[in-house]
Design a protein around this motif. Structure first.
Motif, mmCIF file in Angstrom:
data_model
loop_
_atom_site.group_PDB
_atom_site.id
_atom_site.type_symbol
_atom_site.label_atom_id
_atom_site.label_comp_id
_atom_site.label_asym_id
_atom_site.label_seq_id
_atom_site.Cartn_x
_atom_site.Cartn_y
_atom_site.Cartn_z
ATOM 1 N N GLU A 167 0.829 -1.070 0.017
ATOM 2 C CA GLU A 167 0.082 0.018 -0.024
ATOM 3 C C GLU A 167 0.789 1.268 0.044
ATOM 4 N N ASN A 168 1.871 1.324 0.943
ATOM 5 C CA ASN A 168 2.758 2.497 1.091
ATOM 6 C C ASN A 168 3.570 2.738 -0.145
ATOM 7 N N ILE A 169 3.969 1.633 -1.249
ATOM 8 C CA ILE A 169 4.809 1.758 -2.121
ATOM 9 C C ILE A 169 3.820 2.348 -3.295
ATOM 10 N N TYR A 170 2.751 1.888 -3.461
ATOM 11 C CA TYR A 170 1.834 2.559 -4.621
ATOM 12 C C TYR A 170 1.361 3.716 -4.201
ATOM 13 N N GLU A 171 1.242 4.100 -3.118
ATOM 14 C CA GLU A 171 0.769 5.404 -2.695
ATOM 15 C C GLU A 171 1.691 6.655 -3.192
ATOM 16 N N HIS A 172 2.756 6.100 -3.370
ATOM 17 C CA HIS A 172 3.928 7.125 -3.758
ATOM 18 C C HIS A 172 4.119 7.258 -5.096
ATOM 19 N N ARG A 196 11.841 -1.373 2.777
ATOM 20 C CA ARG A 196 11.394 -1.606 1.594
ATOM 21 C C ARG A 196 11.054 -0.807 0.410
ATOM 22 N N TYR A 197 10.399 0.421 1.086
ATOM 23 C CA TYR A 197 9.989 1.430 0.238
ATOM 24 C C TYR A 197 11.350 2.307 -0.109
ATOM 25 N N GLU A 198 12.102 2.358 0.596
ATOM 26 C CA GLU A 198 13.209 3.131 0.158
ATOM 27 C C GLU A 198 14.094 2.395 -0.776
ATOM 28 N N ARG A 199 14.151 1.165 -0.816
ATOM 29 C CA ARG A 199 14.964 0.279 -1.880
ATOM 30 C C ARG A 199 14.256 0.659 -3.123
ATOM 31 N N PHE A 200 12.779 0.693 -2.886
ATOM 32 C CA PHE A 200 12.047 0.838 -4.217
ATOM 33 C C PHE A 200 12.254 2.306 -4.549
ATOM 34 N N LYS A 201 12.492 3.286 -4.030
ATOM 35 C CA LYS A 201 12.202 4.670 -4.318
ATOM 36 C C LYS A 201 13.841 4.809 -4.955
#
Length: 216
Positions: A57-62, A202-207
Motif C-alpha cells: 500500500e505504501n509503495i503504490y501510494e507514492h 522496502r519503500y526506500e529500496r524501491f524509491k
C-alpha cells in the motif's frame, strides 16, 4: 522440545496452505473468466499481492498517477475473508491492494514494473520474513491485454535474472476490503517496529531504483 513443537507446527501450517492451494475450488478461481472493473470518473483499478499489504500500500501510494490504495484480500475461494481467516492459509486469499489510478498519467504496464521492482520476485509464498500462502505474490489481470503485459514482463524478468519468478497470474474476480485498522497503516503507525524495520526500508529500496516514478 520447543524447537520440535515449532517444527511440527510449521509442517502442519504449510500442509494446510498447500492443501488450500490445491483445493478444487481454488483451481476454479485460477481458471475463471476475468472480471473487468469499469473506469469511474476517469480512474482505473488494478490489483496486486506481494507480501504484507501494509508495505505494498505504501509503495503504490507514492507512485505518480495513483490516487488511492486500499488494502484487502483477493485470489481465494471463500467469501468475506478476514485477517484472521486469511492468515490460516485455508481461504486461498492473499493480502492484496486495490490501486486506483489515472491511466492518463500512469499505465498498467508501469504499475506492473512497480510490482516487480518493489519485491524479491523469486521468493515463493512470501516476502522477507512474512511467509505463507497469504503473503504469496499474485498479479491479477482483467482482460487479455493486461494478461499479455504481465506474462511478457514476467518472462523478460525470468530471462534477465535466470531464475523462476514466483508471481502467480490470476484472473481478477473479487477484492475484499480489509479491516479499517489496516488502511493507511504506515501513515497511522509510523513508529511501529514492523513499519520501521520492514515497510520503510522496502519503500526506500524501491524509491532508490525508480526515483522518476515517485510523487513530488
Amino acid at each position: 522440545m520447543k524447537s520440535l513443537i515449532l517444527s511440527l507446527s510449521l509442517i502442519v501450517l504449510f500442509s494446510c496452505q498447500n492443501k488450500a492451494q490445491s483445493n478444487p475450488k481454488q483451481q476454479a478461481v485460477k481458471m475463471a473468466k476475468p472480471i473487468e472493473v469499469p473506469l469511474k470518473d476517469g480512474k482505473a483499478k488494478a490489483y496486486f499481492a506481494s507480501g504484507c499489504f501494509w508495505c505494498v500500500e505504501n509503495i503504490y501510494e507514492h507512485v505518480k498517477g495513483v490516487d488511492q490504495v486500499i488494502s484487502g484480500y483477493a485470489g481465494g475461494h471463500t467469501k468475506n475473508p478476514t485477517y484472521e481467516s486469511s492468515n490460516t492459509g485455508k481461504t486461498g486469499h492473499a493480502e492484496a491492494v486495490e490501486v486506483i489510478y489515472d491511466p492518463n498519467v500512469v499505465s498498467f504496464a508501469t504499475l506492473v514494473d512497480v510490482y516487480f521492482g518493489s519485491q524479491n520476485p523469486t521468493q515463493v509464498n512470501g516476502q522477507g520474513g512474512d511467509r505463507g500462502s497469504q503473503y504469496r505474490s499474485i498479479i491479477f489481470y482483467q482482460n487479455d491485454a493486461q494478461k499479455k503485459i504481465i506474462e511478457e514482463k514476467k518472462s523478460a524478468l525470468a530471462k534477465k535474472l535466470d531464475a523462476t519468478i514466483a508471481a502467480e497470474v490470476y484472473p481478477f474476480q473479487k477484492f475484499w476490503i480489509a479491516e479499517d485498522y489496516h488502511q493507511d497503516y504506515e501513515k497511522k503507525n509510523p513508529q511501529n517496529p514492523y513499519i520501521q524495520n520492514v515497510s520503510i526500508p522496502r519503500y526506500e529500496r524501491f524509491k532508490a531504483k525508480f526515483p522518476e516514478l515517485i510523487k513530488d
